[in-house]
Write an enzyme that holds these catalytic residues in place. Structure first.
Site, PDB file in Angstrom:
ATOM      1  N   GLU A 180       0.832  -1.210   0.000  1.00 31.91           N
ATOM      2  CA  GLU A 180       0.000   0.000   0.000  1.00 31.91           C
ATOM      3  C   GLU A 180       0.868   1.263   0.000  1.00 31.91           C
ATOM      4  OE1 GLU A 180      -2.783  -0.361   3.293  1.00 31.91           O
ATOM      5  OE2 GLU A 180      -4.027  -1.754   2.150  1.00 31.91           O
ATOM      6  N   GLU A 250      -6.697  -7.475  -1.294  1.00 34.97           N
ATOM      7  CA  GLU A 250      -7.348  -7.418   0.024  1.00 34.97           C
ATOM      8  C   GLU A 250      -8.825  -7.091  -0.124  1.00 34.97           C
ATOM      9  OE1 GLU A 250      -5.417  -5.176   3.130  1.00 34.97           O
ATOM     10  OE2 GLU A 250      -3.430  -5.910   2.561  1.00 34.97           O
TER      11      GLU A 250
END
Ligand code: NAG
Ligand code: NAG
Ligand code: NAG
Ligand code: NAG
Ligand code: NAG
Ligand code: NAG
Ligand code: NAG
Ligand code: NAG
Length: 848
Positions: A180, A250
């Site tokens: 991320e 995710e």
């Protein structure tokens, strides 16, 4: 005779080349493993969040649930304990975990990072790295890059040595670098860009033979790195390059908990909707983060993160399938797999079926056809026409038609049973307790003395959660009161006031002791780490002492420059003196890192005699800073075990020297945000459907069965605030019942009820063929009800370990009364009490 070994050799080489060994490549449609396109369902299971004894069962349950892949981060701070000193034992035996995945015939996605966030302490980066001069995390910093590259290389070499990459015949099909990073890259500016490029090149140079991924990465990437999506929904995601497949790393089927927070839940209808939409819109790899969340044992949790990392995942913290979540997603995966070939063979054609209703139709050259019909309206059910047939599409749902005709799955119609889970208490049977009392204030020698308040984390370097702050100023300068220097204000006192102690802290929590007594335990869990404490305290004439025990509760797991976010006291004042407020902030302070019991290691099993425990049958209650030890037997049976800490305050617990973790039954605020039932329709956020308002966030603490011996287990508790250890209990997590609800227009008109091993259905608690109301555990008859419902179900299920009740006309031919009503039926089956219930909206109208 010589033929035999030759054949064997041939067999093995065939097996490895064609079943596991894999050239993993990709194009815009999918990953291509060994020349075969794949639609992949992946399940996150973090190896340190359970124990090796649980790993095979978790992986198997994921496989049974329809997963093809297990995904895990690699947890750097668990592996590199100090620079160059590596650990791969116990819960950190990464090779063993990957081999278990391989043995299950599954693939593996290894997210090396090595920054991982993951609600883990400091995002998985070792604390020592922050104290290497010149080190800045996750940006263009030479020391950081040096240690990051060294660790990545250690992990990659370990995997290569064990031949675990798909390119070597192993299960690892993808590896991740960083995590991320996109948003951080923008905020870190040029150094961030340089670091991102460096990270990709460093990954590439590892030469692992499988593609690298980066999630939430927004800049253009080299050909060998695929950018991926993390979100509650990724149907609208497109990779930065048109040549890369659409991968969802995710999908959050729930959310994490913080101490003092509510318990988040994501309804399975919405998860299934999001997954079906993703595959409808051309997605090819989808991973549940988490599929099993597990437990933050010891002090591994990030800041304020609870010890439980259950995540409302399809497998619960204890390793049991969470139903109907696990079962409904299994049904979904089966439906998606039925479409795999045709979906991977062609691009979709989308058709509008209404303002918020659409079909995506895949057809291949052989004429095979698969379709996804979706209704993204968050309120209104629709009947849509598709290929000359009409279909009922509930609001916010997707139907899957592997042959473009028959619906095998609708995300909003859950026919998988709901299990009812109980925490069944069991006494510890502890008669003798041993006690060790920590001193209030500095024990032994002070570690150092300094003017002013130091940063807590820079001082402890996280070796302990605890740091004592003690200023000699309290006793030497200010007290007794009646010196000229520190006169208490008589006027102020006469008005009934007490001197007011005022403390400010950057976090994370504090125990305030005045003259040996606990006067308050403020924390920043609900306000952000910083907090203030202001309280009148009964100072007396003569000497007084004030001792402040500051605590860390995990280090932040992400954030800009998060490794620099300190903690600890920033200001200490007392108001009420004749010359006003006395400020001790810059006084001379004494410091002590950690507790005496910690330094003695009294929780370790091999340290039985290294401290003078005092034996008693009546352990002290509500006494702060007390160590308790007792010997317990392993609870009988095979159900998972937890420690019920409702009667305790806050502290740490161990069994046989294994770290259970921080316990803290801190209550969440009592407000009206909690729900009894969650409306799955509409965009989900982690704040949408919480439970547990006004209740402790975490009452039960998982102790893996493998940590127990049959008898003679040493349970050690360090209690900070005060509690009643005689009320500590074990709790066994048991599936005690099943409920099911099915309607005639459900794609799967069969209810399969399966009890846990060695148990059978002992009672049908409720059954209604009609229009019953309520939810699992509280069903009631509606105005339409067939009185024979219960006996019909009893006949099919009683005393059986599993039974199937089919709701086809044929089944109900045998039962004329049921047939009459067989349009929409529901079951509630409770084991050992069973309930079943049926319901029919259309037929009900006719009956009226
Ligand atoms: C991997 O794919 C490349 C390119 O298609 C091919 O040349 C190579 O032989 C393959 N390797 C294996 C081990 O299959
Ligand atoms: C349908 O497909 C067209 C052409 O690929 C695309 O432009 C459009 O955005 C799609 N519509 C939806 C709702 O996905
Ligand atoms: C739908 O019905 C029309 C008219 O009867 C027919 O021409 C068409 O082929 C049918 N379509 C399908 C997909 O069956
Ligand atoms: C605080 O430190 C002073 C100086 O070392 C010591 O005399 C005093 O006992 C300490 N007080 C506490 C409560 O630890
Ligand atoms: C009050 O007197 C004490 C002792 O002399 C001193 O340390 C403190 O700074 C004074 N406070 C104010 C507000 O002047
Ligand atoms: C602190 O106060 C308590 C209670 O008055 C007393 O028992 C203890 O001895 C004091 N400690 C110090 C170090 O002065
Ligand atoms: C439902 O959809 C409407 C229109 O898009 C939107 O305004 C509303 O906020 C949505 N409601 C929920 C609960 O998601
Ligand atoms: C089930 O019963 C068998 C035979 O009685 C026993 O060996 C096994 O341990 C039992 N399993 C469970 C989960 O209780």
């Amino acid at each position: 005779m010589k033929l035999f070994p030759l054949l064997l050799f041939f067999f093995f080489s065939t097996f490895f080349t064609f079943c596991l060994a894999g050239n993993v490549t990709f194009d815009k449609r999918s990953l291509i493993i060994n020349g075969q396109r794949k639609l992949l369902i992946s399940a996150s299971i973090h190896y340190p969040r359970s124990v090796p004894a649980m790993w095979p069962g978790l992986v198997q349950t994921a496989k049974e649930g329809g997963a093809d892949v297990i995904e895990s981060y690699v947890f750097w701070n668990g592996h590199e304990l100090s620079p160059g000193k590596y650990y791969f034992g116990g819960r950190f035996d990464l090779v063993k975990f990957v081999k278990i995945v391989q043995d299950a015939g599954m693939y593996m996605i290894l997210r090396i990072g090595p920054f991982v966030a993951a609600e883990y302490n400091l995002g998985g980066i070792p604390v020592w790295l922050h104290y290497i001069p010149g080190s800045f995390f996750r940006t263009d910093s030479e020391p950081f890059k040096f240690y990051m590259k060294r660790f990545m290389t250690v992990i990659v070499d370990l995997m290569k040595e064990e031949k675990l990459f798909a390119s070597q015949g192993g299960p690892i099909i993808l590896a991740q670098v960083e995590n991320e990073y996109g948003w951080y890259q923008m905020n870190y500016g040029e150094p961030g860009n340089r670091y991102a490029s460096w990270a990709m090149q460093t990954a590439f140079s590892q030469n692992i033979g499988v593609p690298w991924i980066m999630c939430q990465q927004y800049t253009a990437l080299p050909d060998y790195v695929i950018d991926t999506c993390n979100s509650f929904y990724c149907d609208q995601f497109t990779p930065t390059s048109p040549n890369k497949p659409k991968i969802w790393t995710e999908n959050w089927p729930g959310w994490f908990q913080t101490f003092g927070g509510k318990v988040p839940h994501r309804p399975v209808e919405d998860i299934a909707f999001s997954v079906a939409r993703f595959f409808q819109k051309g997605g090819s790899v989808q991973n549940y983060y988490m599929y099993h969340g597990g437990t933050n044992f010891g002090r591994t949790a990030g800041l304020y993160i609870s010890t439980s990392y259950d995540y409302d995942a399809p497998i619960d913290e204890y390793g049991l399938p969470r139903n109907p979540k696990w079962g409904h997603l299994k049904d979904l995966h089966r439906a998606i797999k039925l479409c795999e070939q045709v979906v991977l063979d062609s691009g979709p054609i989308n058709l509008s079926l209404g303002p918020s209703q659409e079909a995506d139709v895949y057809t291949d050259s052989s004429g095979a056809c698969a379709a996804f019909l979706s209704n993204t309206d968050n309120k209104t059910d629709m009947i849509v026409e598709f290929r000359n047939a009409s279909y009922h599409l509930p609001a916010w749902s997707v139907s899957i038609l592997p042959d473009c005709k028959n619906v095998v799955f609708n995300s909003a119609k859950v026919s998988s049973p709901t299990s009812r889970v109980e925490m069944v208490p069991e006494n510890l049977q502890a008669t003798i307790w041993e006690i060790f009392e920590e001193k209030v204030g500095i024990w032994g020698q002070i570690d150092f003395m300094q003017n002013g308040l130091v940063d807590h984390i820079d001082t402890t370097k996280f070796a302990s959660d605890y740091l004592w702050y003690n200023t000699s100023a309290f006793s030497i300068l200010m007290f007794p009161f009646h010196t000229t220097s520190g006169h208490i204000n008589e006027e102020f006192l006469k008005k009934g006031n007490l001197p007011v102690l005022q403390i400010e802290s950057k976090g994370h929590a504090l125990h305030v002791f005045v003259n040996g007594e606990l006067k308050g335990s403020p924390d920043g869990a609900n306000t952000g780490p910083a907090f203030k404490f202001k309280k009148p305290v009964p100072l007396k004439a003569g000497n007084n002492n004030i001792s402040l025990l500051s605590m860390t509760l995990g280090l932040p797991s992400a954030g800009l420059y998060y490794e620099w976010m300190g903690s600890g006291l920033t200001s200490v004042k007392i108001d009420g003196f004749s010359n006003g407020t006395v400020d001790f902030t810059l006084s001379s302070w004494n410091y002590k890192i950690g507790l005496e019991g910690e330094s003695l290691g009294i929780y370790k099993p091999n340290c039985v005699n290294c401290v003078k425990w005092v034996s008693t049958t009546e352990p002290p209650k509500n006494q702060p800073l007390t160590w308790y030890k007792t010997i317990v037997d392993q609870p009988s049976g095979e159900d998972p075990i937890a420690l019920d800490m409702l009667a305790m305050g806050k502290g740490l617990a161990w069994l046989n020297g294994e770290e259970i973790g921080r316990y803290w039954p801190k209550e969440s605020p009592l407000d009206d945000q909690c729900v009894q039932e969650c409306d799955y329709r509409g965009t989900f956020s982690q704040w949408k459907c919480p439970t547990g308002c006004g209740e402790p966030t975490q009452r039960w603490y998982h102790i893996p069965r493998s940590w127990f011996q049959p008898t003679g287990n040493v349970l050690v508790i360090f209690e900070e605030k005060g509690g009643d250890p005689t009320k500590i209990k074990f709790a066994k997590r048991k599936i005690s019942g099943l409920c099911a609800l099915v309607g005639e227009d459900y794609p799967l008109a069969t209810v399969n009820l399966k009890c846990p091993k060695n148990s059978s259905i002992s009672e049908v608690k409720f059954a209604s063929f009609g229009n019953p109301e309520g939810t699992c555990g509280s069903y009631r008859k509606g105005h339409c009800h067939d009185p024979t419902s219960t006996s019909v179900i009893e006949m099919a299920c009683l005393n059986k370990n599993e039974c199937a009740i089919e709701l086809t006309d044929e089944t109900f031919d045998k039962s004329p009364k049921l047939k009459k009503l067989s349009k929409q039926q529901g079951f509630e089956v409770l084991f050992p009490l069973i309930s079943i219930h049926f319901h029919n909206s259309r037929e009900v109208r006719k009956l009226k």
